[in-house]
Structure formats: structure tokens, C-alpha cells
Scaffold this motif. Sequence first.
Motif, mmCIF file in Angstrom:
data_model
loop_
_atom_site.group_PDB
_atom_site.id
_atom_site.type_symbol
_atom_site.label_atom_id
_atom_site.label_comp_id
_atom_site.label_asym_id
_atom_site.label_seq_id
_atom_site.Cartn_x
_atom_site.Cartn_y
_atom_site.Cartn_z
ATOM 1 N N UNK A 24 44.214 34.399 39.662
ATOM 2 C CA UNK A 24 43.381 34.378 38.453
ATOM 3 C C UNK A 24 44.213 33.973 37.229
ATOM 4 N N UNK A 25 45.408 34.538 37.102
ATOM 5 C CA UNK A 25 46.242 34.222 35.946
ATOM 6 C C UNK A 25 46.757 32.781 35.979
ATOM 7 N N UNK A 26 46.974 32.232 37.181
ATOM 8 C CA UNK A 26 47.360 30.818 37.273
ATOM 9 C C UNK A 26 46.226 29.933 36.760
ATOM 10 N N UNK A 27 44.979 30.314 37.079
ATOM 11 C CA UNK A 27 43.811 29.590 36.562
ATOM 12 C C UNK A 27 43.762 29.705 35.029
ATOM 13 N N UNK A 28 44.034 30.907 34.532
ATOM 14 C CA UNK A 28 44.017 31.120 33.072
ATOM 15 C C UNK A 28 45.026 30.218 32.378
ATOM 16 N N UNK A 37 39.866 41.319 34.492
ATOM 17 C CA UNK A 37 40.888 40.314 34.187
ATOM 18 C C UNK A 37 40.240 38.950 33.933
ATOM 19 N N UNK A 38 39.219 38.629 34.706
ATOM 20 C CA UNK A 38 38.479 37.375 34.508
ATOM 21 C C UNK A 38 37.809 37.374 33.135
ATOM 22 N N UNK A 39 37.164 38.485 32.781
ATOM 23 C CA UNK A 39 36.481 38.581 31.489
ATOM 24 C C UNK A 39 37.476 38.515 30.324
ATOM 25 N N UNK A 40 38.594 39.194 30.475
ATOM 26 C CA UNK A 40 39.610 39.208 29.420
ATOM 27 C C UNK A 40 40.114 37.801 29.108
ATOM 28 N N UNK A 41 40.201 36.977 30.133
ATOM 29 C CA UNK A 41 40.714 35.611 29.956
ATOM 30 C C UNK A 41 39.600 34.572 29.830
ATOM 31 N N UNK A 42 38.356 35.054 29.680
ATOM 32 C CA UNK A 42 37.191 34.178 29.451
ATOM 33 C C UNK A 42 37.048 33.122 30.557
ATOM 34 N N UNK A 43 37.159 33.595 31.797
ATOM 35 C CA UNK A 43 37.117 32.681 32.943
ATOM 36 C C UNK A 43 35.815 32.799 33.747
ATOM 37 N N UNK A 44 34.778 33.348 33.116
ATOM 38 C CA UNK A 44 33.519 33.557 33.844
ATOM 39 C C UNK A 44 32.948 32.264 34.403
ATOM 40 N N UNK A 45 33.218 31.134 33.754
ATOM 41 C CA UNK A 45 32.706 29.845 34.243
ATOM 42 C C UNK A 45 33.608 29.206 35.290
ATOM 43 N N UNK A 46 34.775 29.805 35.505
ATOM 44 C CA UNK A 46 35.733 29.231 36.458
ATOM 45 C C UNK A 46 35.873 30.061 37.725
ATOM 46 N N UNK A 47 35.743 31.389 37.591
ATOM 47 C CA UNK A 47 36.011 32.297 38.714
ATOM 48 C C UNK A 47 34.743 33.055 39.090
#
Length: 394
Positions: A235-239, A266-276
Motif C-alpha cells: 500500500x505504501x509503495x502505491x502511495x 492506511x488506504x484512507x490516510x493516504x487517499x488511495x480509495x480510488x487505487x486500492x
Amino acid sequence: MTSIPQSAYRLLIVSPIPVCKDNNQHYSLDLWVEDLRANLEHVQSIAILCPRADLKSESTRMLPTGIQIVFQDEVLEQSLLEELIKKYDVVSIGAGGPLWRMKTAIDVALVAKKLKRCLVTSVTSNRSRTTKMNAQGKNWLKKIKAHLTAWSISRTTSKLIGLSDGVLVIGEGVRKSMKIVHPNLYIETASWIKTSDVIVEPVYTDRLSDFSNCEQPKMIIATRLEPMKGVHIGIMAIAQLVKEHSIMPTLTILGQGPDLNNLKALVEKNHLENAVAFEGVISYPDAFFEKICQYNLMLLTNLNEEQPRLIFDAISQGLIPICPDSTSYLNLGLPKEVFYKTGDIQSLKLKLLELRDGQLMAKLLTELRPLAFKYTISSMHEKRVSWIKSLIMK
């Protein structure tokens, strides 16, 4: 089913995996059922001594005909346990639990030694280390409990190994991390793949063409969601890809476990809802294969030393596995381009950037395909049976 040679042995498996009885049929974990089905082709008979499960679930499958189920509560008396073990040539016990969960296994091992049955202990992962890793970041009480559990796992595993005629270890990484020593040690490469599971040549050719023209690979992780599995690394690599390179890749996470809510946060914190996306558990094998075929890369993010069978699932369906550079993976004959530094977010990010090259991905897919035919569940059990027969003859 293939014909069983006259020299095949009768096998009793002592397992912590529960079995459910429903309408005179037995059901258990889908992955394990596939393993048992393949094992049954190479031995004379199989019985399983296991705990009961009350209910079936989406991840359970019917056990193959011909496997006898004996529930632990049916052989509580020593005499009944002895009568059961007398019927079998080989007793196989899976290590990895603390003493309070392994009492039946220890009792069986002692009786097997008394009756001079061939006793094999299998070690699939370093559960002692995993237990401590999963407690990181928890409160002091949970950490103490984890360390006591880990200590008990180590002591119980050592006791079983000491009693055994042979020890089967899944992957050199597990043997190395646990410092396992035994005069009859067998290091196994584990796979659930049948030759018939591997995508056929026309489908493979289409996948190859798709990879050659792919600039935005679709990625998937499939694992139990616990800290040791390192899903947060993916997840963090995606971020970092999003923040530093304005790249919005697609990552789907299959699985369930105690770390699910933390990973979603962790997904929400990094605003990755559209990616993960999290999609729970998918039954194995057909639905699982159908699902992962929609992706290009399988991310393996384990922080512990273990050789997951999942890597061959990915290769068989035409995915490129992206692997940590731990011993368990380095010994499988994979191309060097699929490795990143274990637990290193930056290293994984750079690897994902590198694999935006469609020509490189097509090259890797070509190099990986032979491994799907080399490492199969049938060849795994053939080699295991040959080793166990050598123990019986000693």
C-alpha cells in the motif's frame, strides 16, 4: 486417480485444521482439500485426526472420497488412540502451535514412537517468529502473551522434531530462520498447481501480447491480512507512486484477517480509495484463478521467511510475481528482475516503476512460464512420498 503402487504406505495425518461433518459428508479448507486430493493419489490410504468445525463456510470444500476422518474427541482414551495408530504405517504431524493446542499431536507422537511407526513432522512456516512480529505495535499485555506463545511454539516444535524419524520443511528460508537440524531433513518446494491448471498456449500468447503493450500494470495481493504478511508495504509503495510520480496504479487486495481495519485506515490516510480495493476471500481454485487472470502483477510482501505456494498460482495464470529477496524466494529459479529488498517500500516502488516497461514484462513472462510446469502439486507429492518411503526402509 492414478494406480497406487504396492509399496505405498498408509498415512495418518494429525492436523489442527478443523473438519465439518454435514449430511454424512466432510468439508474443510479449500486449499487443504486440494493438497489432500493430490496426496491421496500417491499413498495407499489416508486418515485425518483433527478437531471438529460446527459450520461450513465459503472457503470449505468436500473432502475426497476414501479419506477417513477421526475427530480428536473420539480418541481421548489412550487405548483408542493406540488402536487408531496401529492401522497406519506413517504418522505425519504439522508443527507450529503452542503446547496447549498441540497436546493431541504430542500424545500421538509418543504413541507412534512406542508402536514403532514412522513419524514425520512437517514445518511450513516460522510461526514463533510470526507471532512476535504480529504483536509489534500492540500493548504490553499482548506483547507478553505473544512472546509466551512464541516460546511455547518453539519448545513444542523442537520436541516434535526430536521425536521424529524425519522432518519435512517447506522452503530453505524456514529451515534457515528456525535453524532446524535433523539427520533426515527434507526441504520441499510447495505448490498447489496441477499441470492442467496452467493456462494453455493460445491464452498464454494473448497474455504475452497484452503485456508487451502494457504501461499501467494491474496488481493484486492475495494473503491472510496480518502484520507479518507485509501488505502495508504494498500500500505504501502505491502511495509513493501517487505522491512522487503522479501515477495512480490499480491494486486489489484479497483476503481477511486481524489487520484488515488497519490496512483500510492506511488506504484512507493516504487517499488511495480510488487505487486500492479490498475484496475479501475468493474460493480456491476455479474462482480464484478466474479472478487473478484479470491482473498482471502478483505482489508478495511477506516479512517472514516462508515459501508460499501462491507464487506458482500466479505464474500458472500468466502473472508476474514481485518477490522479496529472502532465501525462500531466491532459491526458486526466478528471474532477478522480479526481486525487491524485503520490507523496503522504496525498493518495491522502484521495482513497480521498472515494470511499467511492457517489453520487460513480456520477457519475464516468457522466462517464468516453464516454472509452472516444473513445480506442480503432483511432483511435490511424488518427491515427498519417495523420501518417506526411504525413511520407512531405514
